[in-house]
Design an enzyme around this catalytic site. Structure first.
Site, PDB file in Angstrom:
ATOM      1  CG  HIS A 157      -1.670  -1.253   1.453  1.00  8.25           C
ATOM      2  ND1 HIS A 157      -2.908  -1.541   0.931  1.00  8.25           N
ATOM      3  CD2 HIS A 157      -1.293  -2.356   2.141  1.00  8.25           C
ATOM      4  CE1 HIS A 157      -3.267  -2.765   1.302  1.00  8.25           C
ATOM      5  NE2 HIS A 157      -2.299  -3.285   2.033  1.00  8.25           N
ATOM      6  CE  LYS A 284      11.471  19.427 -11.403  1.00  5.37           C
ATOM      7  NZ  LYS A 284      10.167  19.774 -11.973  1.00  5.37           N
ATOM      8  CD  GLU A 291       8.252  12.271 -15.714  1.00  8.39           C
ATOM      9  OE1 GLU A 291       7.249  12.962 -15.533  1.00  8.39           O
ATOM     10  OE2 GLU A 291       9.385  12.759 -15.871  1.00  8.39           O
TER      11      GLU A 291
END
Ligand code: ARG
Length: 461
Positions: A157, A284, A291
């Site tokens: 979970h 960044k 992705e």
């Protein structure tokens, strides 16, 4: 009209819009090498049964080879009037050899020809994908020694659950990939059955030898029902389903590593070469490749839907709808190929942030289950032990303590069976030693797993 394979029956030229609408050369040109392979086998068989002379066979085969070379060299021009790669190659053969070339299509239809070519393509694609899967497995296995002393939290979970050795994670992906690899082998077996010689739909009156073309093309056997052959696309659905499962595996792996690269987790650093920056935020470093591996899985899943949708309403046997099958198949194959290649490169080069991982390892009570099992070993019923440890965890949370920081009195108050040896199993580094069952994430079973994987990989080469 002379341009068309069906010119004889028609008195009007095909509308240009129809040509543009019905062409497949824009996507089936990549079948050229397989079409040539299939045609050479067909011509050889025709010569053996007396439908071509040996001279004609030689001319056809060597001209097909030359055409193959022109195509590979990019010297071949495609025209939508010729519809597909099969008509292009046959027309070129006829241009170069005259009436001899006009005999090649004897005892064959484009329906069995297309199916043969696509099967040869799939066989080749499967072999390539198996290699790429093996490379990725080797990348995971290859970093196990490097990461052998790192302990990671296992999650359920997405909540911290129990500790595992880092290689346990790497080998988990190897297991999934191994099932993917085996699924491809299974698909290959069912694909490797020759359609050639079923002709359009009912077979032929000519004395062809289907077993011979099957043998020449390396098929294990021949498919037995011409109606089935003409319509069968199961092998594509199966192949693309297998690809969909692979891309779902790659996508969930990518998702996990994307999380691990966040400041919040900070378990993992990707190399600059495999990340990208932001055009506005100078700080960044984005995991775009991961992705996109996650994102591109949608295309492969869609390809699977595409094929099921394409075939679900088709009466026997060939229907032109089936021409559309190649688009999702090629796209899914190209996508998974690219994803597997980059996944292996990232797995090889990413670094675990060992200090960060270790610094937070005692958060989340990863040793709680081991404590419960300690109680079971002391004769406490499992459910009682569960409750007791739950209460102790709750106490720790209130006092902002780890389980190992509770005093013996506190432990004995909660459960009189607890003795001083409890401290030997508390703390993540102690707790993980307790995982000894087969397939578990403790140091010993993981070392065994790794040994088995190394042997398996060794046996492949
Ligand atoms: N371009 C077609 C395809 O790829 C060739 C099959 C043509 N068969 C036919 N009966 N028109 O499926």
């Amino acid at each position: 009209m002379a341009d068309k394979a069906w010119g004889g029956r028609f008195s009007e030229a095909t509308d240009k819009r129809v040509e543009r609408f019905t062409e497949s050369i824009s996507f089936d040109a990549r079948l050229a090498p397989f079409d040539i392979q299939g045609s050479k086998a067909h011509a050889t068989m025709l010569s053996e049964v007396g439908l071509l002379t040996e001279e004609e066979r030689k001319t056809i085969c060597s001209t097909l080879d030359d055409i193959g070379k022109s195509i590979a060299a990019g010297e071949f021009e495609y025209h939508i009037e010729l519809e597909d790669i099969h008509m292009h190659i046959e027309r070129e053969l006829t241009n170069r050899t005259g009436d001899i070339g006009r005999k090649l299509h004897t005892g064959r239809s484009r329906n069995d020809q297309v199916s043969t070519d696509v099967k040869l393509f799939i066989r080749h694609a499967i072999d390539h994908l198996v290699d790429l899967i093996e490379d990725l497995q080797e990348a995971f296995v290859g970093r196990c020694d490097r990461d052998q002393d790192v302990i990671l939290p296992a999650y359920t979970h997405l909540q911290r659950a129990q500790p595992v050795m880092a290689p346990h994670y790497w080998l988990a992906w190897c297991e999934k990939l191994e099932r993917d690899r085996n699924r491809l082998f299974d698909a290959r077996r069912r694909t490797n059955v020759s359609p050639l010689g079923a002709a359009a739909v009912a077979g032929t009156s000519l004395p062809i030898n289907r077993n011979r073309t099957a043998e020449l093309l390396g098929f294990d056997t021949i498919a037995t029902n011409s109606l089935d052959i003409s319509s069968d696309r199961d092998f594509l659905i199966e192949f693309v389903s297998d690809l969909a499962i692979i891309s779902v595996h790659l996508s969930s792996w990518a998702e996990e590593w994307i999380l691990w690269c966040t400041t919040e987790f900070n378990f993992l650093s990707l190399r600059d070469a495999f990340t990208t920056g932001s055009s506005i935020m100078p700080q960044k470093r984005n995991p775009d490749v991961l992705e996109l591996i996650r994102g591109k899985s949608a295309r492969v899943i869609a390809a699977n839907q595409h094929l099921l949708g394409l075939t679900k309403n088709l009466p026997l046997a060939y229907n032109r709808d089936l021409q559309e099958d190649k688009i999702p198949v090629f796209d899914a194959y190209d996508t998974v190929t690219a994803c597997l290649e980059l996944a292996a490169a990232i797995v090889e080069t990413a670094e675990l942030n060992r200090e960060r991982i270790e610094a937070r390892l005692e958060e989340g009570f990863l040793d709680a289950t081991t404590l419960m099992e300690y109680l079971i070993k002391k004769g406490v019923p499992m459910r009682t032990g569960h409750e007791t440890v739950g209460t102790l965890v709750s106490t720790c949370e209130k006092q902002k303590k780890r389980l190992a920081e509770l005093s013996l009195e506190e432990f004995q108050q909660a459960c009189p069976q607890i003795e001083n040896d409890v401290y030997d199993i508390l703390g993540v580094k102690n707790a993980i030693q307790a995982f000894v069952s087969e397939g578990s994430g403790g140091p010993k079973p993981v070392a065994q797993q790794l040994k088995a994987w190394k042997e398996r990989i060794e046996a492949r080469s």
